[in-house]
Design a protein around this motif. Structure first.
Motif, PDB file in Angstrom:
ATOM      1  N   THR A  41      -3.293  -3.193  -6.970  1.00  0.00           N
ATOM      2  CA  THR A  41      -2.208  -3.714  -6.138  1.00  0.00           C
ATOM      3  C   THR A  41      -2.671  -4.905  -5.311  1.00  0.00           C
ATOM      4  O   THR A  41      -1.929  -5.886  -5.153  1.00  0.00           O
ATOM      5  CB  THR A  41      -1.668  -2.613  -5.208  1.00  0.00           C
ATOM      6  OG1 THR A  41      -1.177  -1.529  -6.002  1.00  0.00           O
ATOM      7  CG2 THR A  41      -0.548  -3.134  -4.336  1.00  0.00           C
TER       8      THR A  41
ATOM      9  N   CYS B  68      -5.591   3.904   2.413  1.00  0.00           N
ATOM     10  CA  CYS B  68      -4.895   4.293   1.177  1.00  0.00           C
ATOM     11  C   CYS B  68      -5.874   4.552   0.044  1.00  0.00           C
ATOM     12  O   CYS B  68      -5.658   5.449  -0.785  1.00  0.00           O
ATOM     13  CB  CYS B  68      -3.893   3.208   0.784  1.00  0.00           C
ATOM     14  SG  CYS B  68      -2.438   3.161   1.841  1.00  0.00           S
ATOM     15  N   TRP B  69      -6.956   3.773  -0.011  1.00  0.00           N
ATOM     16  CA  TRP B  69      -7.977   3.998  -1.037  1.00  0.00           C
ATOM     17  C   TRP B  69      -8.620   5.373  -0.865  1.00  0.00           C
ATOM     18  O   TRP B  69      -8.790   6.116  -1.838  1.00  0.00           O
ATOM     19  CB  TRP B  69      -9.034   2.902  -0.962  1.00  0.00           C
ATOM     20  CG  TRP B  69     -10.150   3.104  -1.942  1.00  0.00           C
ATOM     21  CD1 TRP B  69     -10.110   2.916  -3.291  1.00  0.00           C
ATOM     22  CD2 TRP B  69     -11.482   3.565  -1.639  1.00  0.00           C
ATOM     23  NE1 TRP B  69     -11.340   3.212  -3.857  1.00  0.00           N
ATOM     24  CE2 TRP B  69     -12.194   3.612  -2.867  1.00  0.00           C
ATOM     25  CE3 TRP B  69     -12.133   3.914  -0.458  1.00  0.00           C
ATOM     26  CZ2 TRP B  69     -13.526   4.007  -2.928  1.00  0.00           C
ATOM     27  CZ3 TRP B  69     -13.460   4.312  -0.521  1.00  0.00           C
ATOM     28  CH2 TRP B  69     -14.135   4.357  -1.750  1.00  0.00           C
TER      29      TRP B  69
ATOM     30  N   VAL C  19      -5.471   1.203  -5.677  1.00  0.00           N
ATOM     31  CA  VAL C  19      -5.301   0.226  -4.608  1.00  0.00           C
ATOM     32  C   VAL C  19      -5.808  -1.146  -5.026  1.00  0.00           C
ATOM     33  O   VAL C  19      -5.196  -2.175  -4.718  1.00  0.00           O
ATOM     34  CB  VAL C  19      -6.021   0.720  -3.337  1.00  0.00           C
ATOM     35  CG1 VAL C  19      -6.163  -0.400  -2.318  1.00  0.00           C
ATOM     36  CG2 VAL C  19      -5.265   1.891  -2.724  1.00  0.00           C
TER      37      VAL C  19
ATOM     38  N   MET D 234       0.833  -1.202   0.000  1.00  0.00           N
ATOM     39  CA  MET D 234       0.000   0.000   0.000  1.00  0.00           C
ATOM     40  C   MET D 234       0.871   1.257   0.000  1.00  0.00           C
ATOM     41  O   MET D 234       0.593   2.228  -0.703  1.00  0.00           O
ATOM     42  CB  MET D 234      -0.929  -0.007   1.211  1.00  0.00           C
ATOM     43  CG  MET D 234      -2.051  -1.042   1.140  1.00  0.00           C
ATOM     44  SD  MET D 234      -3.136  -0.846  -0.301  1.00  0.00           S
ATOM     45  CE  MET D 234      -2.560  -2.188  -1.344  1.00  0.00           C
TER      46      MET D 234
ATOM     47  N   THR E  43       2.379   1.578  -3.368  1.00  0.00           N
ATOM     48  CA  THR E  43       1.378   2.036  -4.329  1.00  0.00           C
ATOM     49  C   THR E  43       1.307   3.556  -4.375  1.00  0.00           C
ATOM     50  O   THR E  43       1.356   4.166  -5.444  1.00  0.00           O
ATOM     51  CB  THR E  43      -0.005   1.457  -3.971  1.00  0.00           C
ATOM     52  OG1 THR E  43       0.019   0.034  -4.131  1.00  0.00           O
ATOM     53  CG2 THR E  43      -1.101   2.046  -4.859  1.00  0.00           C
TER      54      THR E  43
ATOM     55  N   THR F 113      -5.611  -0.776   3.730  1.00  0.00           N
ATOM     56  CA  THR F 113      -6.100  -0.688   2.351  1.00  0.00           C
ATOM     57  C   THR F 113      -7.160   0.387   2.199  1.00  0.00           C
ATOM     58  O   THR F 113      -7.133   1.190   1.260  1.00  0.00           O
ATOM     59  CB  THR F 113      -6.663  -2.052   1.907  1.00  0.00           C
ATOM     60  OG1 THR F 113      -5.639  -3.042   1.984  1.00  0.00           O
ATOM     61  CG2 THR F 113      -7.196  -1.979   0.488  1.00  0.00           C
TER      62      THR F 113
END
Length: 323
Positions: free
Chosen positions: A277, A185-186, A274, A64, A67, A182
């Motif tokens: 990945t 980060c999204w 995301v 993450m 990314t 996740t």
């Protein structure tokens, strides 16, 4: 068109190409699951699925951070060594009698500091970050060995081991942590200004600078974010195996970058998300697990993983119409 709208996400023809590539990887993932489940009935058991999710969570957390950084056009080869250093420092602190919570905070702060150093080097020198972080990777690996003269640190205590070994219901805490990272980060890439700036810098750094964005400051920030997640990954991994080993992060840098590339993030930045990945992380994890269940020699896992990364890069370049 405003910078924020241009940089938010892939659009038009490139967006359709990118989504097509993602669906292609998803189809490969589904096909792989079907094949392995036919060859090994154990593969789809609840216990093995939980095991796969635990195994990929550390790589997923690290990926993450990679990314966000790669979308902004950066790259960090030192994250694997950062995992080792953070784990060794945290383990040393715990063995010295300090609280596990303090060791965790120190590990996360150390990860951010490593990311900050890489960010400063990338922002204020003309050298390519690939070479810069190759240097910090080597230096950090040496530091990890120096801390305990190459000896592992074991038995880190129940309080520290809770992160990597505890369950909430039937779900491991480490998996919940991966899902939380996740989502964060999204949201960062999808809805926050910093996410739009990451796409903008990765798409065209000079144009972003002309638009009044403090590019160097944000580049440093993206490396700090990557360092934070590297530190978190190091703590999670050490907690899961209840040990801190000087070379425990070896290979994670290539696997995390590979997962991002497989998921559709170009090495030049500016595109990606995301979801892609995560697909790459699951693909690498399922390959490793499937080969283990089929009793394939561990060396072949590296061969298969390398071939998949090569194929993913080739497909990505061809879909973008590059020579």
């Amino acid at each position: 068109m405003p910078l924020a709208q241009r940089a938010h996400a892939p659009a038009g023809r490139l967006g359709r190409i990118f989504r097509t590539q993602q669906w292609g990887i998803i189809l490969v993932l589904v096909g792989l699951i079907v094949v392995i489940s036919l060859l090994s009935p154990v593969f789809l058991s609840a216990r093995n699925i939980r095991n796969v999710l635990q195994q990929v969570s550390t790589l997923g957390i690290l990926s993450m951070g990679i990314t966000v950084l790669m979308i902004s056009g950066g790259i960090d080869l030192s994250v694997g060594s950062a995992i080792s250093v953070v784990a060794m420092v945290a383990g040393t602190m715990i063995k010295a009698g300090l609280p596990a919570e303090l060791a965790i905070v120190a590990g996360l702060a150390l990860g951010c500091a490593i990311g900050c150093i890489n960010g400063l080097l990338a922002a204020f020198t003309r050298a390519h970050p690939f070479i810069l972080t190759l240097g910090t990777m080597t230096a950090l690996q040496g530091i990890a060995i120096i801390i305990t003269q190459g000896f592992p640190i074991t038995d880190l205590g129940r309080r520290f081991e809770w992160i990597g070994g505890a369950m909430i219901g039937q779900v491991p805490v480490i998996v919940i942590l991966f899902l939380l990272v996740t989502v964060i980060c999204w949201l960062l890439l999808r809805y926050l200004k910093i996410g739009r700036i990451a796409y903008a810098i990765g798409g065209n750094e000079y144009t972003t600078y002309l638009a009044g964005i403090p590019v160097k400051r944000y580049k440093i920030l993206f490396y700090i974010i990557c360092g934070f997640f590297a530190g978190l990954a190091g703590l999670v991994l050490a907690s899961r195996i209840s040990s801190a080993i000087p070379n425990m992060g070896t290979g994670f840098e290539m696997n995390s970058i590979g997962a991002a590339v497989i998921g559709g993030i170009p090495l030049t930045g500016g595109r990606g998300n995301v979801g892609g990945t995560i697909t790459g992380v699951l693909l690498l994890g399922i390959i490793a697990n499937g080969l283990n269940l089929l009793h394939v020699d561990a060396s072949w896992q590296y061969v298969v993983t390398g071939l998949i990364i090569i194929i993913a890069v080739i497909i990505h370049e061809q879909r973008l119409g590059r020579k």
